[in-house]
Enzyme design. Structure first.
Site, PDB file in Angstrom:
ATOM      1  N   HIS A 197     -37.880  -6.108  62.961  1.00 41.05           N
ATOM      2  CA  HIS A 197     -36.616  -6.607  62.425  1.00 41.05           C
ATOM      3  C   HIS A 197     -35.775  -5.521  61.744  1.00 41.05           C
ATOM      4  O   HIS A 197     -34.583  -5.374  62.019  1.00 41.05           O
ATOM      5  CB  HIS A 197     -36.881  -7.741  61.436  1.00 41.05           C
TER       6      HIS A 197
ATOM      7  N   ASP B 100     -39.021  -9.069  67.073  1.00 43.68           N
ATOM      8  CA  ASP B 100     -38.506  -9.294  65.722  1.00 43.68           C
ATOM      9  C   ASP B 100     -39.221 -10.519  65.159  1.00 43.68           C
ATOM     10  O   ASP B 100     -39.165 -11.599  65.747  1.00 43.68           O
ATOM     11  CB  ASP B 100     -36.991  -9.524  65.790  1.00 43.68           C
TER      12      ASP B 100
ATOM     13  N   SER C 105     -29.197  -8.191  60.092  1.00 43.32           N
ATOM     14  CA  SER C 105     -29.688  -9.523  59.769  1.00 43.32           C
ATOM     15  C   SER C 105     -28.576 -10.392  59.155  1.00 43.32           C
ATOM     16  O   SER C 105     -27.545 -10.592  59.775  1.00 43.32           O
ATOM     17  CB  SER C 105     -30.901  -9.411  58.835  1.00 43.32           C
ATOM     18  N   MET C 106     -28.746 -10.892  57.916  1.00 42.82           N
ATOM     19  CA  MET C 106     -27.654 -11.621  57.270  1.00 42.82           C
ATOM     20  C   MET C 106     -26.422 -10.736  57.151  1.00 42.82           C
ATOM     21  O   MET C 106     -25.279 -11.219  57.213  1.00 42.82           O
ATOM     22  CB  MET C 106     -28.054 -12.122  55.882  1.00 42.82           C
TER      23      MET C 106
ATOM     24  N   PHE D  19     -30.433 -10.368  53.677  1.00 39.55           N
ATOM     25  CA  PHE D  19     -30.849 -11.322  52.650  1.00 39.55           C
ATOM     26  C   PHE D  19     -32.164 -10.873  52.025  1.00 39.55           C
ATOM     27  O   PHE D  19     -33.137 -10.616  52.728  1.00 39.55           O
ATOM     28  CB  PHE D  19     -31.007 -12.694  53.304  1.00 39.55           C
TER      29      PHE D  19
END
Length: 266
Positions: free
Chosen positions: A223, A193, A93-94, A25
């Site tokens: 992250h 993260d 992530s997303m 994202f």
């Protein structure tokens, strides 16, 4: 609106193993390009699309939502399935949440690889978003959570709140569908993260129905681990995982592709 230099999608026509990579994202394919090139260097067919609303300016993301982002990766997966005998989905992530939903809805996917997968929205007053998004267009960005010095992620410096509200709804939807994920799963996570806490990975591991699960700790990274100190480990673990599930279909590295690749704009 022109795409930012470095944010272009990546594609490589390789062999019978296809891998779809999904970025995060407010991010771009830049965060996953080295991973994509490494897989391409092992002879795999690789697709790394630019998600709608990303890679231009944050205002463009404001008018998109999760159905747009998911439709893009779903189209890419269907194209890979027509081209390849075995197909894997992966994401950061997303992008990890997108990959998990693809696996839940497409049982023909051979395996799932995720790095710091998002499961909930954090740090944006999620419960206030339904109202706040009408009062405030955006908040500070989340890009470049990287431990490695002089390394940056190409992403927006603002998070549009309409899009964040849609992301929250999507993550709740994915969480409900996690029990439908039965494929082998490689989950790689960073204990340090600052965007997605370890609880998200624990939630994913606790809800999927996969029996073949490998968890890898990325101790030296934050992250965006695909650009961080543990990037080479991510790449190596990915090749080992895919080669185990698609025996005989993963090639020895081709040095020229491993370094440069064949990219749309990359």
């Amino acid at each position: 609106m022109p795409v930012l230099p470095g944010a272009e999608p990546f594609r490589h026509e390789g062999g019978d193993v296809g891998v779809l990579l999904c970025h995060g994202f407010t991010g771009t394919p830049q965060s996953l390009r080295p991973w994509a090139r490494h897989l391409a260097g092992h002879g795999m067919t690789v697709a790394l699309p630019l998600l709608p609303g990303h890679g231009t300016r944050w205002q463009d993301l404001q008018i998109t939502g999760w159905p747009d982002w998911y439709a893009e990766v779903d189209r890419e997966l269907r194209a890979l399935r027509e081209r390849c005998a075995r197909v894997f989905v992966a994401g950061l992530s997303m992008g990890g949440a997108l990959a998990l939903r693809l696996a839940a809805r497409h049982p023909e996917v051979s395996g799932v690889l995720v790095v710091n997968p998002a499961n909930r929205l954090h740090g944006l007053a999620p419960h206030a978003l339904p109202v706040l998004r009408h009062l405030l267009p955006a908040t500070r960005g989340i890009a470049s959570d990287i431990a490695k010095p002089s390394t940056a992620e190409l992403g927006y410096d603002r998070v549009p709140l309409h899009a964040a509200h849609s992301l929250r709804a999507f993550l709740r939807l994915v969480d409900a569908e996690l029990p439908r994920v039965t494929q082998p799963l490689l989950l790689m996570r960073s204990p340090r993260d600052h965007v997605v806490p370890p609880a998200d990975s624990a939630r994913v591991l606790g809800r999927v129905s996969s029996r073949d699960v490998t968890e890898v700790l990325l101790e030296q990274s934050y992250h965006v681990a695909t650009l961080d100190h543990d990037a080479d480990r991510i790449f190596a673990e990915s090749v080992t995982f895919i080669a185990r599930l698609a025996p005989g279909l993963v090639k020895e590295p081709e040095s020229s592709l491993g370094k440069e690749g064949t990219a749309a704009g990359g």
